[in-house]
Design a protein around this motif. Sequence first.
Motif, PDB file in Angstrom:
ATOM      1  N   SER A 148       0.775  -1.532  -0.060  1.00 56.73           N
ATOM      2  CA  SER A 148       0.283   0.362   0.141  1.00 56.73           C
ATOM      3  C   SER A 148       0.766   1.017   0.281  1.00 56.73           C
ATOM      4  O   SER A 148       0.618   2.274  -0.586  1.00 56.73           O
ATOM      5  CB  SER A 148      -0.812   0.057   1.464  1.00 56.73           C
ATOM      6  N   SER A 186      -1.519   3.913  -2.112  1.00 58.84           N
ATOM      7  CA  SER A 186      -3.033   3.538  -2.136  1.00 58.84           C
ATOM      8  C   SER A 186      -3.712   2.816  -0.988  1.00 58.84           C
ATOM      9  O   SER A 186      -3.395   1.848  -0.280  1.00 58.84           O
ATOM     10  CB  SER A 186      -2.979   2.217  -3.491  1.00 58.84           C
ATOM     11  N   PHE A 187      -3.721   3.577  -0.482  1.00 59.86           N
ATOM     12  CA  PHE A 187      -4.109   3.281   1.194  1.00 59.86           C
ATOM     13  C   PHE A 187      -5.851   2.792   1.105  1.00 59.86           C
ATOM     14  O   PHE A 187      -5.967   2.321   2.204  1.00 59.86           O
ATOM     15  CB  PHE A 187      -4.132   4.969   1.719  1.00 59.86           C
ATOM     16  N   SER A 188      -6.384   2.899   0.149  1.00 63.48           N
ATOM     17  CA  SER A 188      -7.589   2.456   0.474  1.00 63.48           C
ATOM     18  C   SER A 188      -7.359   0.502  -0.234  1.00 63.48           C
ATOM     19  O   SER A 188      -8.011  -0.172   0.836  1.00 63.48           O
ATOM     20  CB  SER A 188      -8.766   2.684  -0.852  1.00 63.48           C
ATOM     21  N   PHE A 189      -6.422   0.106  -0.530  1.00 68.12           N
ATOM     22  CA  PHE A 189      -6.189  -1.142  -0.505  1.00 68.12           C
ATOM     23  C   PHE A 189      -5.639  -1.772   0.949  1.00 68.12           C
ATOM     24  O   PHE A 189      -5.827  -2.336   1.382  1.00 68.12           O
ATOM     25  CB  PHE A 189      -5.281  -1.337  -1.611  1.00 68.12           C
ATOM     26  N   PHE A 208      -6.301  -0.211   4.103  1.00 68.22           N
ATOM     27  CA  PHE A 208      -7.841  -0.598   5.090  1.00 68.22           C
ATOM     28  C   PHE A 208      -8.800  -1.616   4.300  1.00 68.22           C
ATOM     29  O   PHE A 208      -8.563  -2.848   5.096  1.00 68.22           O
ATOM     30  CB  PHE A 208      -9.094   0.642   4.231  1.00 68.22           C
ATOM     31  N   ILE A 209      -9.071  -2.428   3.216  1.00 63.83           N
ATOM     32  CA  ILE A 209      -9.369  -3.270   2.350  1.00 63.83           C
ATOM     33  C   ILE A 209      -8.570  -5.233   3.291  1.00 63.83           C
ATOM     34  O   ILE A 209      -9.012  -5.286   3.587  1.00 63.83           O
ATOM     35  CB  ILE A 209      -9.395  -3.480   1.367  1.00 63.83           C
ATOM     36  N   SER A 260     -14.862  -0.604   4.659  1.00 62.42           N
ATOM     37  CA  SER A 260     -13.282  -0.679   4.090  1.00 62.42           C
ATOM     38  C   SER A 260     -14.019  -0.261   2.457  1.00 62.42           C
ATOM     39  O   SER A 260     -12.554   0.854   2.048  1.00 62.42           O
ATOM     40  CB  SER A 260     -12.597  -1.337   4.794  1.00 62.42           C
ATOM     41  N   VAL A 261     -14.607  -1.573   2.443  1.00 63.88           N
ATOM     42  CA  VAL A 261     -14.655  -1.473   0.663  1.00 63.88           C
ATOM     43  C   VAL A 261     -15.270  -0.362   0.417  1.00 63.88           C
ATOM     44  O   VAL A 261     -14.987   0.571  -0.930  1.00 63.88           O
ATOM     45  CB  VAL A 261     -15.673  -2.445   0.370  1.00 63.88           C
ATOM     46  N   SER A 268     -12.979   2.960   0.476  1.00 59.96           N
ATOM     47  CA  SER A 268     -12.109   2.990  -1.005  1.00 59.96           C
ATOM     48  C   SER A 268     -13.060   2.865  -1.250  1.00 59.96           C
ATOM     49  O   SER A 268     -11.889   3.677  -3.129  1.00 59.96           O
ATOM     50  CB  SER A 268     -11.946   1.274  -1.233  1.00 59.96           C
ATOM     51  N   ILE A 318     -13.457   6.919  -2.205  1.00 59.19           N
ATOM     52  CA  ILE A 318     -11.610   7.404  -2.340  1.00 59.19           C
ATOM     53  C   ILE A 318     -10.972   7.708  -3.270  1.00 59.19           C
ATOM     54  O   ILE A 318     -10.829   8.582  -4.525  1.00 59.19           O
ATOM     55  CB  ILE A 318     -10.792   7.438  -1.248  1.00 59.19           C
ATOM     56  N   LYS A 319     -11.854   6.452  -4.106  1.00 63.86           N
ATOM     57  CA  LYS A 319     -11.091   6.106  -5.698  1.00 63.86           C
ATOM     58  C   LYS A 319     -12.096   7.452  -6.684  1.00 63.86           C
ATOM     59  O   LYS A 319     -11.694   8.015  -7.354  1.00 63.86           O
ATOM     60  CB  LYS A 319     -11.386   5.035  -6.100  1.00 63.86           C
TER      61      LYS A 319
END
Length: 90
Positions: free
Chosen positions: A12, A17-20, A22-23, A73-74, A77, A80-81
């Motif tokens: 990450s 990519s901080f969304s990845f 979190f997931i 979290s999904v 994400s 955010i994207k």
Amino acid sequence: MAFLIVVVIIISVGKKSFSFFFIGIALVINVAVAPISFFIGIFTTDDPSKGSLAFIQGFLNIQSIPLVILFISVLVSFIIKRCVKQKISK
């Protein structure tokens, strides 16, 4: 489990990519809690009069919080994207 956390952090941060991240953390939490949930679900079916519904209730009683964390979290994400894509297109 610690190895998976380290790998997720490295990936990450490397991709920014901080969304990845979190997931990945939510998935690690789900994997860690799944055996405990299964164990509790089996204990709820010790009584012969209870069926598979008691197992499902016991399993989801423990697993519900990690599943909610994964869902949030999904959702975050994707938000955010979408925000990043809108900023790039402007």
